[in-house]
Design an enzyme around this catalytic site. Structure first.
Site, mmCIF file in Angstrom:
data_model
loop_
_atom_site.group_PDB
_atom_site.id
_atom_site.type_symbol
_atom_site.label_atom_id
_atom_site.label_comp_id
_atom_site.label_asym_id
_atom_site.label_seq_id
_atom_site.Cartn_x
_atom_site.Cartn_y
_atom_site.Cartn_z
ATOM 1 N N GLY A 242 72.225 -78.578 -57.677
ATOM 2 C CA GLY A 242 71.435 -78.774 -58.633
ATOM 3 C C GLY A 242 71.483 -78.393 -59.575
ATOM 4 O O GLY A 242 71.798 -79.207 -61.379
ATOM 5 N N ARG A 243 72.083 -76.831 -60.334
ATOM 6 C CA ARG A 243 72.279 -76.704 -61.706
ATOM 7 C C ARG A 243 73.776 -76.645 -62.287
ATOM 8 O O ARG A 243 74.254 -76.053 -62.867
ATOM 9 C CB ARG A 243 72.101 -74.790 -61.210
ATOM 10 N N GLU A 328 70.412 -67.417 -61.485
ATOM 11 C CA GLU A 328 70.443 -67.674 -60.400
ATOM 12 C C GLU A 328 71.496 -67.713 -59.049
ATOM 13 O O GLU A 328 71.460 -68.075 -58.356
ATOM 14 C CB GLU A 328 69.326 -69.898 -59.857
ATOM 15 N N HIS A 359 64.126 -61.568 -86.864
ATOM 16 C CA HIS A 359 62.986 -61.198 -87.388
ATOM 17 C C HIS A 359 61.593 -60.671 -86.398
ATOM 18 O O HIS A 359 60.511 -60.368 -86.892
ATOM 19 C CB HIS A 359 62.785 -62.077 -88.408
ATOM 20 N N LYS A 469 58.257 -70.851 -52.690
ATOM 21 C CA LYS A 469 57.766 -72.095 -52.404
ATOM 22 C C LYS A 469 56.567 -71.739 -51.283
ATOM 23 O O LYS A 469 55.444 -72.658 -51.121
ATOM 24 C CB LYS A 469 58.761 -72.801 -52.278
#
Length: 497
Positions: A242-243, A328, A359, A469
């Site tokens: 997936g990634r 992950e 900043h 999940k």
């Protein structure tokens, strides 16, 4: 020989000392590849320490692992499958590369059909996904958008209706294409959002909402069962994680919005980095050297975080993308062989955008008690047409921060004392386009992989996301099982009986 021991006992010098004693330092630790200049000279790495890491890489079998990755070997041991994202870029097992080519042609055909009006007039695209199904496309769309695109595209991942509702209020339902990106085609958050979009289409008088849905998935049969016509289902291989999936049909919304040529350039740039990672010796191998630096700071200096700052608004989502890619992949406590990892795993990746971050968080980086390796991203060619002072000021601030972190400044007033010797690396792109962005993302993928090999872990599974999940599903189902007192109290306060 214990190569880790040689690294951990090496009497390394500070970056300032290394510059003072080595006039060739910048040349030795800076590299160019695919339109990107990589400068690691402001780190603690030197030639001797680099040699120790090369020995560790050889002992860890990094070359063999790279070959296994790029040949389609089942390198994801816990799930018994290959990790074939490089095949999407043309490098891998012959059958996988050919399959990726055919699926890309199918995607291109659908892009052309939509452009020709096959699905009616389309002005808006809602891309639904989560994790890699959203982070990659959203990064690409923001980074490469030039402002005259034919379609307005919104990427929605959050289950929070506050993310989706403003898009529905702004878009015309009759001119909207819904793209559902889910590898498993079961992702709960994505499908709750999908139902809300199709309900909205129906409420707005769209006669056939399902006729304006495109599915991107490794499980096409589930998309058919959900009600999507096979002609609008774009599959990809289950061996693409997936990634790592933006190179596959998950990139459809990018190809449609920005043009298939941009997507082709993206793949080409990534393939250039693939070849470099596979062929370059480890003293010139850019992803490997970046991983050596990562391991030095994690294991020797015990740095728990790494900060990434994009000095270009177009790259502002890179830190978010890297959080999933690195944490992950390498946020593990178990070795690939099932043993226990006795070293630090992935650092916590965080960051922001320059000059805003100067900043906000740079106070800690310059004077705080934490040692944080910093990575700067910048682009020589500006992405706007405003006065040159904007981009000149941006780049010079970027370069000055790296110089200041390293140089420091002594003062008798302890409040104004800057210790210096704080490491950074800089990645400087000639310009931001499909090729350079593809190479940059592939660099990060291979760096993550090299770190995993040095640690002996499997970067391609992600079982750590499953328990949360499961418990969320249990709460949603109301199956009567009691959780801890705190969780039950929170649930009851939010949803009183």
């Amino acid at each position: 020989m214990d190569h880790w021991n040689a690294i951990e006992t090496y009497p390394s010098s500070s970056p300032n000392e290394l510059f003072a004693t080595d006039p060739d330092r910048v040349e030795q630790l800076s590299f160019e590849q695919s339109g990107i200049y990589f400068d690691f000279s402001k780190t603690h790495m030197d030639v001797a320490l680099l040699a120790n890491f090369r020995k560790l890489a050889n002992a860890s079998g990094l070359s063999d692992h790279i070959e296994a990755l790029m040949s389609g070997t089942a390198i994801n041991l816990s799930e018994g499958r290959a990790a074939e994202h490089t095949a999407e870029r043309g490098i891998g097992a012959e059958t996988s590369v050919e399959n990726a080519r055919l699926l890309k042609n199918r995607m291109q055909g659908l892009v052309q059909a939509i452009e020709a009006g096959a699905l009616g007039e389309i002005e808006h695209i809602i891309h639904l996904g989560i994790g890699g199904s959203a982070l990659g496309p959203e990064l690409l769309l923001k980074a490469l958008k030039i402002g005259d695109e034919k379609y307005e595209t919104a990427v929605i991942s959050n289950i929070d209706g506050c993310a989706l509702e403003p898009v529905l209020e702004r878009f015309d339902a009759h001119k909207t294409l819904l793209v559902i990106a889910s590898k498993s085609f079961t992702t709960a958050e994505t499908f709750l959002n999908a139902r809300s979009v199709t309900d909205w289409m129906t409420e707005q008088g769209v006669s056939d909402p399902f006729g304006k849905i495109v599915a991107l998935t490794a499980m096409p049969e589930k998309a058919v069962k959900w009600g999507i016509d096979e002609s609008r289902i774009l599959p990809f291989s289950e061996t693409v994680g997936g990634r790592y999936s933006l190179w596959s049909s998950i990139g459809f919304s990018v190809a449609l919005t920005l043009g298939i040529e941009v997507f082709d350039d993206l793949l080409a740039g990534a393939a250039e980095m693939d070849r470099h990672f596979k062929e370059a010796p480890f003293d010139q191998n850019i992803p490997a050297i970046a991983a050596f630096c990562d391991q030095y700071y994690s294991q020797v200096q015990e740095c728990e975080t790494r900060a990434v700052f994009a000095y270009d608004e177009r790259l502002s989502l890179v830190p978010d993308y890297l959080q999933q890619l690195e944490m992950e992949s390498n946020g593990k406590s178990v070795l690939a062989d099932g043993g226990i990892l006795k070293r630090h795993s992935s650092p916590i990746v965080w960051g922001g955008v320059g000059t805003d971050a100067q900043h906000a968080v740079f106070q800690l980086l310059h004077q705080g008690t934490h040692l944080v390796p910093v990575e700067f991203l910048a682009v020589i060619e500006p992405g706007h047409s405003l006065a040159g002072e904007h981009h000149e000021g941006l780049l010079l601030n970027c370069f000055a921060q790296g110089a200041a972190l390293m140089a420091g400044k002594a003062s008798d007033d302890s409040n104004r004392n800057y210790p210096g010797d704080r490491p950074s690396s800089t990645l400087l792109l000639e310009e931001l386009n499909g090729r350079t962005l593809g190479a940059l993302i592939a660099f990060y993928e291979h760096r993550t992989f090299a770190n995993a090999v040095l640690l002996g872990i499997n970067p391609f599974d992600q079982f750590g996301v499953e328990l949360g999940k499961e418990m969320a599903n249990a709460l949603l189902a109301g199956d009567g099982n009691q959780m801890d007192a705190s969780t039950e109290t929170l649930k009851n306060r939010a949803f009183p009986a």
